[in-house]
Design a protein around this motif. Structure first.
Motif, PDB file in Angstrom:
ATOM      1  N   ARG A 271     -42.885  50.847  -8.665  1.00 44.14           N
ATOM      2  CA  ARG A 271     -42.459  49.983  -7.558  1.00 44.14           C
ATOM      3  C   ARG A 271     -41.281  50.598  -6.813  1.00 44.14           C
ATOM      4  NH1 ARG A 271     -41.809  44.091 -10.094  1.00 44.14           N
ATOM      5  NH2 ARG A 271     -41.190  43.655  -7.954  1.00 44.14           N
ATOM      6  N   ALA A 272     -40.310  51.137  -7.552  1.00 45.98           N
ATOM      7  CA  ALA A 272     -39.159  51.763  -6.901  1.00 45.98           C
ATOM      8  C   ALA A 272     -39.565  53.001  -6.119  1.00 45.98           C
ATOM      9  CB  ALA A 272     -38.110  52.116  -7.953  1.00 45.98           C
ATOM     10  N   THR A 273     -40.488  53.791  -6.667  1.00 43.76           N
ATOM     11  CA  THR A 273     -40.943  55.000  -5.962  1.00 43.76           C
ATOM     12  C   THR A 273     -41.659  54.644  -4.669  1.00 43.76           C
ATOM     13  OG1 THR A 273     -41.169  56.155  -8.080  1.00 43.76           O
ATOM     14  CG2 THR A 273     -42.302  57.096  -6.193  1.00 43.76           C
ATOM     15  N   VAL A 274     -42.485  53.603  -4.693  1.00 40.38           N
ATOM     16  CA  VAL A 274     -43.183  53.176  -3.478  1.00 40.38           C
ATOM     17  C   VAL A 274     -42.179  52.719  -2.421  1.00 40.38           C
ATOM     18  CG1 VAL A 274     -44.741  51.436  -2.529  1.00 40.38           C
ATOM     19  CG2 VAL A 274     -45.329  52.608  -4.640  1.00 40.38           C
ATOM     20  N   LEU A 275     -41.182  51.947  -2.843  1.00 39.17           N
ATOM     21  CA  LEU A 275     -40.182  51.474  -1.882  1.00 39.17           C
ATOM     22  C   LEU A 275     -39.378  52.628  -1.305  1.00 39.17           C
ATOM     23  CD1 LEU A 275     -38.835  49.114  -0.505  1.00 39.17           C
ATOM     24  CD2 LEU A 275     -37.355  48.836  -2.508  1.00 39.17           C
ATOM     25  N   VAL A 276     -38.952  53.558  -2.154  1.00 40.30           N
ATOM     26  CA  VAL A 276     -38.192  54.714  -1.667  1.00 40.30           C
ATOM     27  C   VAL A 276     -39.049  55.581  -0.749  1.00 40.30           C
ATOM     28  CG1 VAL A 276     -37.069  56.854  -2.393  1.00 40.30           C
ATOM     29  CG2 VAL A 276     -36.615  54.741  -3.627  1.00 40.30           C
ATOM     30  N   ALA A 277     -40.321  55.790  -1.107  1.00 41.13           N
ATOM     31  CA  ALA A 277     -41.218  56.586  -0.262  1.00 41.13           C
ATOM     32  C   ALA A 277     -41.419  55.921   1.095  1.00 41.13           C
ATOM     33  CB  ALA A 277     -42.558  56.779  -0.967  1.00 41.13           C
ATOM     34  N   PHE A 278     -41.549  54.605   1.114  1.00 40.21           N
ATOM     35  CA  PHE A 278     -41.714  53.883   2.389  1.00 40.21           C
ATOM     36  C   PHE A 278     -40.475  54.039   3.264  1.00 40.21           C
ATOM     37  CE2 PHE A 278     -41.283  49.978   4.916  1.00 40.21           C
ATOM     38  CZ  PHE A 278     -42.468  50.042   5.631  1.00 40.21           C
ATOM     39  N   ALA A 301     -46.989  59.686   7.071  1.00 36.70           N
ATOM     40  CA  ALA A 301     -47.843  59.412   5.909  1.00 36.70           C
ATOM     41  C   ALA A 301     -47.743  60.533   4.884  1.00 36.70           C
ATOM     42  CB  ALA A 301     -49.294  59.240   6.368  1.00 36.70           C
ATOM     43  N   LEU A 302     -47.628  61.792   5.347  1.00 38.17           N
ATOM     44  CA  LEU A 302     -47.467  62.912   4.434  1.00 38.17           C
ATOM     45  C   LEU A 302     -46.142  62.821   3.676  1.00 38.17           C
ATOM     46  CD1 LEU A 302     -48.630  65.605   3.403  1.00 38.17           C
ATOM     47  CD2 LEU A 302     -47.442  66.741   5.296  1.00 38.17           C
ATOM     48  N   VAL A 303     -45.087  62.401   4.370  1.00 37.04           N
ATOM     49  CA  VAL A 303     -43.793  62.212   3.713  1.00 37.04           C
ATOM     50  C   VAL A 303     -43.884  61.097   2.671  1.00 37.04           C
ATOM     51  CG1 VAL A 303     -41.411  61.465   4.087  1.00 37.04           C
ATOM     52  CG2 VAL A 303     -42.456  63.097   5.649  1.00 37.04           C
ATOM     53  N   PHE A 304     -44.624  60.029   3.000  1.00 33.72           N
ATOM     54  CA  PHE A 304     -44.798  58.926   2.053  1.00 33.72           C
ATOM     55  C   PHE A 304     -45.508  59.393   0.784  1.00 33.72           C
ATOM     56  CE2 PHE A 304     -47.428  55.475   0.385  1.00 33.72           C
ATOM     57  CZ  PHE A 304     -46.462  54.510   0.119  1.00 33.72           C
ATOM     58  N   LEU A 305     -46.581  60.168   0.950  1.00 34.86           N
ATOM     59  CA  LEU A 305     -47.305  60.660  -0.225  1.00 34.86           C
ATOM     60  C   LEU A 305     -46.493  61.701  -0.992  1.00 34.86           C
ATOM     61  CD1 LEU A 305     -50.899  61.028   1.290  1.00 34.86           C
ATOM     62  CD2 LEU A 305     -50.029  59.188  -0.163  1.00 34.86           C
ATOM     63  N   GLY A 306     -45.765  62.541  -0.262  1.00 33.05           N
ATOM     64  CA  GLY A 306     -44.976  63.570  -0.935  1.00 33.05           C
ATOM     65  C   GLY A 306     -43.821  63.012  -1.741  1.00 33.05           C
ATOM     66  N   ALA A 307     -43.339  61.805  -1.380  1.00 30.34           N
ATOM     67  CA  ALA A 307     -42.218  61.220  -2.116  1.00 30.34           C
ATOM     68  C   ALA A 307     -42.603  60.828  -3.530  1.00 30.34           C
ATOM     69  CB  ALA A 307     -41.680  60.003  -1.368  1.00 30.34           C
ATOM     70  N   GLN A 346     -30.820  63.161   0.989  1.00 31.00           N
ATOM     71  CA  GLN A 346     -29.545  62.863   0.338  1.00 31.00           C
ATOM     72  C   GLN A 346     -29.362  61.357   0.153  1.00 31.00           C
ATOM     73  OE1 GLN A 346     -27.335  65.052  -0.969  1.00 31.00           O
ATOM     74  NE2 GLN A 346     -28.856  66.605  -0.466  1.00 31.00           N
ATOM     75  N   LEU A 347     -29.767  60.583   1.163  1.00 32.16           N
ATOM     76  CA  LEU A 347     -29.709  59.130   1.029  1.00 32.16           C
ATOM     77  C   LEU A 347     -30.617  58.643  -0.100  1.00 32.16           C
ATOM     78  CD1 LEU A 347     -28.745  56.387   2.200  1.00 32.16           C
ATOM     79  CD2 LEU A 347     -30.759  56.448   3.690  1.00 32.16           C
ATOM     80  N   GLU A 348     -31.790  59.266  -0.211  1.00 34.52           N
ATOM     81  CA  GLU A 348     -32.722  58.886  -1.278  1.00 34.52           C
ATOM     82  C   GLU A 348     -32.161  59.209  -2.656  1.00 34.52           C
ATOM     83  OE1 GLU A 348     -36.777  60.719  -3.229  1.00 34.52           O
ATOM     84  OE2 GLU A 348     -36.365  61.063  -1.114  1.00 34.52           O
ATOM     85  N   GLY A 349     -31.651  60.446  -2.816  1.00 34.64           N
ATOM     86  CA  GLY A 349     -31.221  60.875  -4.145  1.00 34.64           C
ATOM     87  C   GLY A 349     -29.924  60.234  -4.612  1.00 34.64           C
ATOM     88  N   ASN A 350     -28.998  59.963  -3.683  1.00 36.18           N
ATOM     89  CA  ASN A 350     -27.671  59.488  -4.082  1.00 36.18           C
ATOM     90  C   ASN A 350     -27.479  57.980  -3.953  1.00 36.18           C
ATOM     91  OD1 ASN A 350     -26.818  62.178  -4.556  1.00 36.18           O
ATOM     92  ND2 ASN A 350     -26.364  62.450  -2.388  1.00 36.18           N
ATOM     93  N   VAL A 351     -28.323  57.311  -3.161  1.00 34.97           N
ATOM     94  CA  VAL A 351     -28.129  55.882  -2.926  1.00 34.97           C
ATOM     95  C   VAL A 351     -29.359  55.077  -3.342  1.00 34.97           C
ATOM     96  CG1 VAL A 351     -27.633  54.110  -1.209  1.00 34.97           C
ATOM     97  CG2 VAL A 351     -26.531  56.339  -1.042  1.00 34.97           C
TER      98      VAL A 351
END
Length: 428
Positions: A271-278, A301-307, A346-351
């Motif tokens: 669930r967290a990965t889907v939210l972060v990818a979105f 969409a590619l960024v969403f799948l790659g996350a 950076q926002l994804e990894g640190n926050v």
């Protein structure tokens, strides 16, 4: 009173005798700390040096240094574990067409389980709720792929023209830039590339044939994923109870506790990965639309799948967006998109990840990179996809299984009120 005084005196002597016996056994000596024999204690003979060791069963083993014995014990145990792990990987590799779809189905079941639970709370039958959620999820995936393919078909001719113009500019820069390459050198490099393609035509053809076989495997795996996801969502509790019942009775409660905690971790991770990818896809997609970059929706969409592939997937999908921006709008826009991609990561990894995932599924970045690399080597893209959640689940399960069970001590038996006894100190 005299009898009780005698009993107290004998109990004191016995406690002193026991304490001195423990000290002698610890120090390996037959004398007391002060060099005197214990009061009333029998002197035991000490075996001569070299006759044995507490961790050995023969004198030959005692002659081997302790460090070498310890290293040998670790070595053969690690060798056995390595052989078992290698055999397990070989078995999984031989049936990967079954194992990989089951792992993907587990991820999908963890993603869709909250929706099924919500429908069950509103009195929808379990089979109907599972079917509705699965069909809705499948429709969402198919609709997204359709929009992406249509956008590629619409914008590909224009992008091809711009790519050709970009290649011409690169050739012009090679002629007039600091390299000062001549037309003959450029033609030689182009001819070398064509010769390489002609020499490897057979390899490329065989790769296409193997790709056709891969398509069949992908179709079979997709069907297995759908069926497995449906039954995981509908009969997950029954399947888990059956698996727990295969363990010995004394271990069932620990296995059940570890399994349920691992499932909670997997649901939280997905669930967290889907939210972060979105959030990543929306953030990068907004800037792609603002700078009028082609294939904005497809790249988002590619960024969403790659996350879903931590660290590696986000980097590759961002690189594709930067290359498209470079071909379409020049290096200035490409640098801006590069800054946007770095800022979002950076926002994804640190926050986002520490805030959304929490400490329950926190994994060190080095472990993430090693897991993704090992998964990519062993099972390709699917291996990189399932490597991190697999590590998170194993981490939770091992922690639960290694946790000690705290058993409450039984209440003390009721005793008679103690009698006051006066004991005179022994001058000896």
């Amino acid at each position: 009173m005299r009898r009780r005084l005698r009993q107290a005196y004998e109990a004191g002597r016995q406690s002193v005798r026991t304490a001195r016996e423990r000290e002698r056994s610890r120090r390996g000596s037959t004398t007391d700390v002060d060099g005197l024999d214990p009061i009333g204690a029998d002197v035991a003979e000490v075996p001569p040096p070299g006759d044995g060791h507490l961790s050995t069963s023969s004198r030959d083993d005692a002659d081997v240094p302790h460090a070498l014995r310890l290293a040998a014990a670790w070595s053969w145990r690690l060798l056995v574990i390595g052989i078992v792990g290698w055999a397990l990987l070989r078995v999984i590799g031989s049936v990967r067409i079954v194992v990989i779809p089951l792992l993907v189905a587990l991820l999908l079941a963890a993603l869709l389980a909250p929706a099924v639970g919500w429908l069950l709370r509103v009195r929808v039958p379990r089979t109907l709720a599972t079917a509705v959620v699965l069909i809705a999820g499948l429709a969402g995936v198919v609709g997204t792929l359709t929009l992406v393919v249509n956008e590629f078909i619409t914008g590909l001719p224009d992008l091809s023209v711009k790519a050709s113009a970009g290649i011409s500019q690169i050739q012009e820069w090679l002629r007039t830039g600091p390299l000062h390459m001549s037309d003959g050198q450029l033609d030689q490099y182009i001819e070398s590339g064509q010769n390489w393609i002609n020499e490897n035509t057979q390899t490329l053809t065989s790769g296409a044939v193997s790709t056709a076989g891969t398509v069949v495997e992908l179709f079979t795996g997709a069907l297995l994923v759908l069926f497995a996801t449906f039954f995981f969502l509908r009969d997950g509790q029954k399947i888990w109870r059956f698996l727990v019942g295969l363990f010995p009775t004394g271990a069932r409660w620990r296995v059940d506790d570890a399994g349920r905690a691992s499932w909670v971790t997997l649901v939280a991770y997905v669930r967290a990965t889907v939210l972060v990818a979105f959030i990543d896809a929306v953030g990068i997609g907004i800037f792609l639309v603002l700078f009028d970059i082609p294939f904005a929706f497809a790249l988002a969409a590619l960024v969403f799948l790659g996350a879903f592939i931590p660290i590696v997937g986000a980097t590759l999908s961002g690189a594709v967006a930067i290359l498209v921006a470079l071909v379409d709008s020049g290096w200035v826009t490409a640098l801006i998109i590069l800054g946007v991609v770095i800022g979002v990561q950076q926002l994804e990894g640190n926050v986002l990840q520490p805030l959304i995932m929490g400490r329950a599924v926190a994994i060190h970045p080095l472990a993430v990179v090693l897991a993704v690399t090992a998964g990519m080597v062993l099972a390709g893209i699917v291996g990189a996809l399932v490597a991190v959640p697999l590590i998170a689940v194993i981490n939770t399960a091992v922690r639960r299984l290694a946790r000690r069970r705290h058993v409450a001590a039984p209440p003390p038996e009721p005793a008679e009120p103690p009698e006051t006894v006066v004991v005179r100190a022994n001058p000896a």
